[in-house]
Scaffold this active site. Structure first.
Site, PDB file in Angstrom:
ATOM      1  N   GLN A 122       0.843  -1.185   0.000  1.00  0.00           N
ATOM      2  CA  GLN A 122       0.000   0.000   0.000  1.00  0.00           C
ATOM      3  C   GLN A 122       0.884   1.243   0.000  1.00  0.00           C
ATOM      4  O   GLN A 122       1.709   1.415   0.895  1.00  0.00           O
ATOM      5  CB  GLN A 122      -0.854  -0.017   1.262  1.00  0.00           C
ATOM      6  CG  GLN A 122      -2.204   0.611   1.099  1.00  0.00           C
ATOM      7  CD  GLN A 122      -3.027   0.456   2.354  1.00  0.00           C
ATOM      8  OE1 GLN A 122      -2.598   0.808   3.445  1.00  0.00           O
ATOM      9  NE2 GLN A 122      -4.215  -0.080   2.210  1.00  0.00           N
ATOM     10  N   GLY A 123       0.725   2.080  -1.001  1.00  0.00           N
ATOM     11  CA  GLY A 123       1.495   3.321  -1.080  1.00  0.00           C
ATOM     12  C   GLY A 123       0.605   4.513  -0.765  1.00  0.00           C
ATOM     13  O   GLY A 123       0.170   5.224  -1.666  1.00  0.00           O
ATOM     14  N   SER A 125       0.697   6.472   2.858  1.00  0.00           N
ATOM     15  CA  SER A 125       1.323   7.460   3.747  1.00  0.00           C
ATOM     16  C   SER A 125       2.557   8.078   3.117  1.00  0.00           C
ATOM     17  O   SER A 125       3.208   7.480   2.251  1.00  0.00           O
ATOM     18  CB  SER A 125       1.749   6.792   5.055  1.00  0.00           C
ATOM     19  OG  SER A 125       0.638   6.305   5.739  1.00  0.00           O
ATOM     20  N   SER A 157       4.372  -1.471   4.059  1.00  0.00           N
ATOM     21  CA  SER A 157       4.701  -2.794   4.612  1.00  0.00           C
ATOM     22  C   SER A 157       4.867  -3.824   3.513  1.00  0.00           C
ATOM     23  O   SER A 157       4.002  -3.965   2.656  1.00  0.00           O
ATOM     24  CB  SER A 157       3.601  -3.256   5.573  1.00  0.00           C
ATOM     25  OG  SER A 157       3.742  -2.577   6.786  1.00  0.00           O
ATOM     26  N   GLU A 240     -13.021  -2.894   4.577  1.00  0.00           N
ATOM     27  CA  GLU A 240     -11.966  -3.897   4.582  1.00  0.00           C
ATOM     28  C   GLU A 240     -11.292  -3.964   5.950  1.00  0.00           C
ATOM     29  O   GLU A 240     -10.912  -5.030   6.413  1.00  0.00           O
ATOM     30  CB  GLU A 240     -10.943  -3.543   3.506  1.00  0.00           C
ATOM     31  CG  GLU A 240      -9.974  -4.642   3.189  1.00  0.00           C
ATOM     32  CD  GLU A 240     -10.653  -5.931   2.779  1.00  0.00           C
ATOM     33  OE1 GLU A 240     -11.754  -5.871   2.211  1.00  0.00           O
ATOM     34  OE2 GLU A 240     -10.092  -6.992   3.057  1.00  0.00           O
ATOM     35  N   GLU A 376      -6.081   7.614  17.814  1.00  0.00           N
ATOM     36  CA  GLU A 376      -6.674   8.951  17.963  1.00  0.00           C
ATOM     37  C   GLU A 376      -7.576   9.269  16.776  1.00  0.00           C
ATOM     38  O   GLU A 376      -8.645   9.866  16.931  1.00  0.00           O
ATOM     39  CB  GLU A 376      -5.563  10.004  18.071  1.00  0.00           C
ATOM     40  CG  GLU A 376      -4.756   9.941  19.366  1.00  0.00           C
ATOM     41  CD  GLU A 376      -3.852   8.721  19.463  1.00  0.00           C
ATOM     42  OE1 GLU A 376      -3.508   8.119  18.422  1.00  0.00           O
ATOM     43  OE2 GLU A 376      -3.501   8.338  20.599  1.00  0.00           O
TER      44      GLU A 376
END
Lengths: 396, 326
Positions: A122-123, A125, A157, A240, A376
């Site tokens: 996953q790209g 952040s 990751s 998901e 948060e």
């Protein structure tokens, strides 16, 4: 019920025949390459049995009922089977994105490939876009039938092993920040991509920085409309988030909690067992009660997802409760394990988030309370979308 | 939606409406008129032939309203009677119950030589009950006993919405004695589950009242619910309430099935009753000075949650039952 019992028996027998008895030892302290090879081989075994993607629609190779999925995850956890770590983003996030928002062509191209072992990352952040993801700065400029991407992604990751990337990039710098983002499928072999692993607090180098330097992505790899990427991500990933929890909750119940009881039942050097202490027993019971509640909530989220009865913050409730429960449970395991627990310097790769290497598991639990929307952020989502509380005034 | 789900929604809606109009106290006549007194009484005896699942809905709504009613004690007595083998005298009493006779239930008595003795404290709704059923040990056989000679002394507690009493029998004559088939602990489980339902209602009411309040209460020029400290506290209240709801529903289902509910009830009772105190306490905090006033009524919920937590086994006692399996 008897059909489920038969299925449980079948999974149990399969686990007895296929879970390598020595995998924990063999996977402790291994190199990244050995870990990746083991993950791929285990995925292929699960897939051959029809257990790799139970949550997918039947026509794509899944089609298990929620009840069957729960039984499958319970038995895999009870048999202490390795977890699918590298395939996780592909079978959950990528598949869900393609099924909900992809084109037929994209689905045909990737869903069978994922079953053949295609790995995803996953790209999302970036260094300046963490909790405030919508402020991401990576750009994608259209040039005919191609987008040219420049920027930097962070906390990707499994980036070092990924074949494909789910990428969010800014396609309209002048639009309001949520309206100028597009969602792409990016081939990780494209020139201009530089992946650098980052060592995390546990000592693994599973997550990565990804540098993108004039990377060309065909326009056919857009998911959803240009500049509608934020909406696509919201639609596909919110639900998901709950789906992935079904397996993790059963792991926590059928492996993590069980090991915690075992840890408490081991005699210490003075012959005493923590389990004989009323305070310890009380804490254990409290954990079991909370894990039981979590498992029920997860089931409700998945069923709600299937019937369309999912509340806007239900997945956040589950993510928040799971991650903080995992943190408290592994913290308690660390406390019980005492000084000898600190001599466990490596945990088995491919294990769950609760491997029994308590001190490392406790440190690793921040990998659940921070990513995917920190606790948060989840509380804010629950407050605003779940309870309808007013948003904070926009910052200047 | 299934027929059963529709029935449950309707029962809940009727209960909420009735309790909204009733105010702090629900007259027994209203309970009987609504059909709640005979909810679990078999249809052939004039009842609704429903199960504990339906009773649980009424209990939860009573908790949500923090209403003073005779229902908890009544529900426990009905549970004792429906656990008995059918017989004429039992069936006659169930018929009266379906018609609106209030009953109560106390445990911990002894039956010897045809008379019953013992003392039970904190018995819900014994005062004013038409019949108080006693669970008595008859030389090793658990027996449900009815006696016209029990002495009831009201036992005031901080929570004014509950009606508790000390029930004493000292060689009291017995009008009926029915041996109880099955494990008498199932009656205790049922009582604990009933209180957990009430606490779930308390938590839901306090969450809802707090969310409504922080949306409108302005400080620093904006609603206090827009501040993260307040918003996040509300989110935690929702998480706790959601977990409690799952555990309570699971326990209620097991009690209704008649299967061994001990562990599910212990989980629900300890978690939901603990959570309700925390949620009501947080509600008082987030309502600020107003929440601390008598008039706001938040204290009534907090006191009810505190009493619920202590009734029919503390959270620690229930967790001990869970831990006995380790």
């Amino acid at each position: 019920v008897s059909e489920l019992d038969d299925f449980r028996e079948r999974v149990r027998q399969w686990c007895a025949d296929h879970v390598p008895p020595d995998w924990r030892t063999a996977q402790t302290g291994v190199s990244d390459a050995e870990f990746a090879a083991f993950q791929k081989a285990w995925f292929a075994e699960l897939h051959a049995a029809g257990f790799a993607v139970p949550h997918w629609p039947r026509e794509w190779g899944g089609g298990m009922s929620v009840g069957e999925q729960i039984v499958l995850y319970q038995e895999l956890a009870a048999a202490d089977a390795p977890r699918l770590v590298l395939a996780f983003v592909g079978i959950h996030h990528a598949a869900s994105t393609l099924l909900v928002a992809g084109t037929d062509e994209q689905r045909q191209r990737h869903l069978p490939a994922i079953l053949d072992g295609e790995l995803w990352v996953q790209g999302f952040s970036e260094p300046e876009a963490g909790s405030d993801l919508a402020s991401l700065r990576t750009t994608a400029h259209r040039d005919g039938d191609t987008f040219i991407v420049n920027g930097q992604k962070l906390w990707a990751s499994g980036g070092a092993h990924a074949d494909w990337c789910l990428l969010l990039a800014r396609t309209d710098p002048d639009a309001p920040k949520r309206k100028g983002i597009s969602y792409f499928l990016m081939d990780m072999t494209t020139p201009g991509i530089d992946v650098r692993p980052i060592r995390n607090a546990v000592g693994d180098s599973h997550f990565c920085e990804v540098f993108l330097n004039y990377v060309a992505i065909p326009a056919a790899n857009l998911v959803g409309a240009e500049n509608a990427g934020w909406q696509v991500a919201q639609e596909t990933l919110g639900a998901e988030r709950g789906m992935t929890m079904l397996e993790l909750a059963e792991r926590l119940g059928n492996a993590g909690f069980r090991w915690l009881v075992d840890e408490c039942a081991r005699s210490r050097s003075d012959g005493m067992r923590p389990l004989d202490d009323g305070v310890v027993r009380d804490r254990l019971a409290q954990f079991e009660i909370e894990v039981t509640g979590l498992r029920g909530l997860c089931r409700k989220v998945v069923e709600g997802h299937q019937t369309g009865g999912l509340g806007p913050a239900d997945a956040s409730v589950v993510k928040l409760f799971y991650s903080e429960l995992l943190q408290r449970l592994t913290d308690f395991g660390t406390e019980i394990a005492g000084l000898p627990g600190h001599t466990v310097l490596a945990k088995p790769m491919s294990s769950g988030w609760e491997s029994g290497a308590w001190a490392l598991d406790f440190i690793g639990s921040w990998e659940w309370t921070i990513p995917g929307g920190a606790s948060e952020i989840q509380r804010t989502i629950i407050g605003e979308r779940g309870l309808g509380l007013p948003r904070e005034p926009a910052s200047a | 939606m299934s027929e059963m789900a529709e029935f449950h929604d309707e029962l809940r809606a009727v209960a909420r409406d009735l309790l909204d109009k009733a105010g702090d106290e629900v007259e027994w006549r209203q309970v009987a008129d609504a059909g709640w007194s005979g909810l679990e009484v078999p249809e052939e005896l004039g009842g609704a032939g429903a199960t504990f699942v339906e009773t649980a809905i009424v209990l939860e709504e009573l908790g949500r309203a923090a209403a003073r009613s005779r229902y908890l004690g009544h529900v426990l007595a009905v549970g004792a009677l429906t656990a008995l083998s059918p017989n004429d005298s039992r069936d006659a009493l169930l018929e009266c119950i379906a018609a609106g006779t209030p009953v109560a239930f106390a445990s911990g008595f002894t039956l010897r030589n045809g008379v019953v003795s013992g003392r039970a404290e904190f018995v819900p709704d014994a005062e004013g009950a038409d019949t108080i059923l006693l669970l008595a040990d008859d030389d090793g056989t658990p027996t449900v006993v009815s006696s016209p000679e029990v002495v009831v002394v009201v036992q005031p507690v901080l929570d004014e919405s509950r009606n508790l009493a000390i029930v004493t029998a000292d060689g009291a004559a017995v009008s009926e004695a029915w041996p109880l088939p099955g494990d008498p602990s199932a009656l205790h489980d049922r009582a604990a589950a009933a209180v957990a339902c009430d606490s779930l209602g308390v938590a839901e009411a306090m969450l809802s009242a707090t969310v409504d309040y922080v949306k409108v209460r302005q400080q620093f020029g904006r609603p206090i619910g827009s501040f993260q400290a307040v918003k996040h506290a509300c989110a935690d209240m929702l998480v706790q309430t959601s977990v409690a709801r799952h555990l309570v529903n699971a326990a209620v289902a097991r009690v209704a099935e008649g299967s061994d509910a001990t562990i599910a009830v212990a989980m629900a009772k300890s978690y939901a009753c603990g959570a309700a105190v925390e949620v009501a306490g947080k509600a008082m905090q987030l309502h600020g000075g107003i929440g601390y006033t008598w008039e706001s009524g938040v204290h009534a919920y907090l006191k009810r949650a505190m009493l619920n937590r202590a009734l029919f086994g503390s959270p620690a006692a229930h967790r001990q039952r869970v831990a006995a399996r380790y």
